[in-house]
Scaffold this motif. Structure first.
Motif, mmCIF file in Angstrom:
data_model
loop_
_atom_site.group_PDB
_atom_site.id
_atom_site.type_symbol
_atom_site.label_atom_id
_atom_site.label_comp_id
_atom_site.label_asym_id
_atom_site.label_seq_id
_atom_site.Cartn_x
_atom_site.Cartn_y
_atom_site.Cartn_z
ATOM 1 N N ASP A 1 0.825 -1.209 0.000
ATOM 2 C CA ASP A 1 0.000 0.000 0.000
ATOM 3 C C ASP A 1 0.858 1.257 0.000
ATOM 4 O O ASP A 1 0.409 2.329 -0.394
ATOM 5 N N LYS A 2 2.105 1.104 0.485
ATOM 6 C CA LYS A 2 2.960 2.261 0.700
ATOM 7 C C LYS A 2 4.415 1.841 0.521
ATOM 8 O O LYS A 2 4.757 0.679 0.734
ATOM 9 N N ILE A 3 5.259 2.803 0.152
ATOM 10 C CA ILE A 3 6.697 2.582 0.057
ATOM 11 C C ILE A 3 7.390 3.712 0.823
ATOM 12 O O ILE A 3 7.127 4.885 0.568
ATOM 13 N N GLU A 4 8.234 3.334 1.764
ATOM 14 C CA GLU A 4 9.099 4.287 2.466
ATOM 15 C C GLU A 4 10.509 4.023 1.942
ATOM 16 O O GLU A 4 11.156 3.053 2.333
ATOM 17 N N LEU A 5 10.960 4.861 1.032
ATOM 18 C CA LEU A 5 12.243 4.652 0.371
ATOM 19 C C LEU A 5 13.218 5.754 0.757
ATOM 20 O O LEU A 5 12.922 6.937 0.600
ATOM 21 N N THR B 1 22.390 -6.557 -5.345
ATOM 22 C CA THR B 1 20.972 -6.643 -5.007
ATOM 23 C C THR B 1 20.336 -5.279 -5.264
ATOM 24 O O THR B 1 20.926 -4.254 -4.918
ATOM 25 N N TYR B 2 19.129 -5.307 -5.847
ATOM 26 C CA TYR B 2 18.491 -4.065 -6.284
ATOM 27 C C TYR B 2 17.030 -4.001 -5.850
ATOM 28 O O TYR B 2 16.339 -5.015 -5.785
ATOM 29 N N PHE B 3 16.575 -2.775 -5.590
ATOM 30 C CA PHE B 3 15.163 -2.520 -5.334
ATOM 31 C C PHE B 3 14.461 -2.475 -6.687
ATOM 32 O O PHE B 3 15.019 -1.942 -7.651
ATOM 33 N N PRO B 4 13.246 -3.009 -6.787
ATOM 34 C CA PRO B 4 12.561 -2.964 -8.090
ATOM 35 C C PRO B 4 12.181 -1.542 -8.493
ATOM 36 O O PRO B 4 12.044 -0.655 -7.639
ATOM 37 N N GLU B 5 12.022 -1.332 -9.797
ATOM 38 C CA GLU B 5 11.534 -0.041 -10.294
ATOM 39 C C GLU B 5 10.142 0.204 -9.718
ATOM 40 O O GLU B 5 9.334 -0.714 -9.600
ATOM 41 N N ILE B 6 9.866 1.446 -9.374
ATOM 42 C CA ILE B 6 8.546 1.817 -8.861
ATOM 43 C C ILE B 6 7.706 2.260 -10.050
ATOM 44 O O ILE B 6 8.008 3.293 -10.663
ATOM 45 N N PRO B 7 6.662 1.505 -10.403
ATOM 46 C CA PRO B 7 5.842 1.880 -11.564
ATOM 47 C C PRO B 7 5.081 3.188 -11.307
ATOM 48 O O PRO B 7 4.203 3.243 -10.458
#
Length: 160
Positions: free
Chosen positions: A109-113, A124-130
């Protein structure tokens, strides 16, 4: 509510050799403040990167290994099983690694980046945020200083 929480470089770098590639004390404090008292969902490698379980949090560790058992962890074998165990927590957090973030992106529901302003050697990578699915709702900048070798920004995204 399911929140992905991560720190990633400008090219979505998360870490290398099962560790972080930066040291940001203020980000650690923020992570602790946000996640204390909640369920934290992670992969086995992320859990094993901690010297010991993080205090005052319920650790849900996803692994394919049916024989895996570690003190301080509730072991599950799928993201769905982890979410089921965390269903009574009004704010569960997904804390990594890269594959677990990818699996959870569709249910979050939410992303705290924390966007670390630099580029790093990583495995290791964080996925792209659409962008079509997410809206940036808050941004707080933190400059480089004597405790932080890199500037960074706290970015909060909510699903559209």
């Amino acid at each position: 509510m399911i929140t992905l929480i991560a720190a990633a470089g400008e090219n979505n770098e998360l870490g290398k050799d099962n560790g972080l590639v930066w040291h940001l004390p203020d980000d650690f404090k923020r992570f602790k403040k946000l996640t204390t008292g909640h369920h934290i969902i992670m992969g086995r490698k992320t859990f094993e990167s901690f010297p010991k379980p993080l205090p005052n949090r319920t650790h849900l560790v996803i692994t394919r290994n049916l024989l895996y058992h570690k003190e301080g962890a509730l072991v599950v074998h799928s993201l769905d099983e982890a979410l089921l165990k965390a269903q009574n927590d009004p704010q569960a957090f997904v804390i990594g690694g890269g594959e677990i973030y990818k699996m959870a992106m569709d249910v979050a529901d939410k992303i705290e980046l924390t966007r670390v302003h630099g580029t790093f050697e990583a495995d290791t990578y964080f996925p792209e945020i659409p962008e079509a699915q997410w809206q940036l709702v808050a941004e707080i900048k933190h400059e480089k200083d004597e405790k932080h070798n890199y500037a960074f920004s706290y970015l909060t995204y909510e699903r559209k």
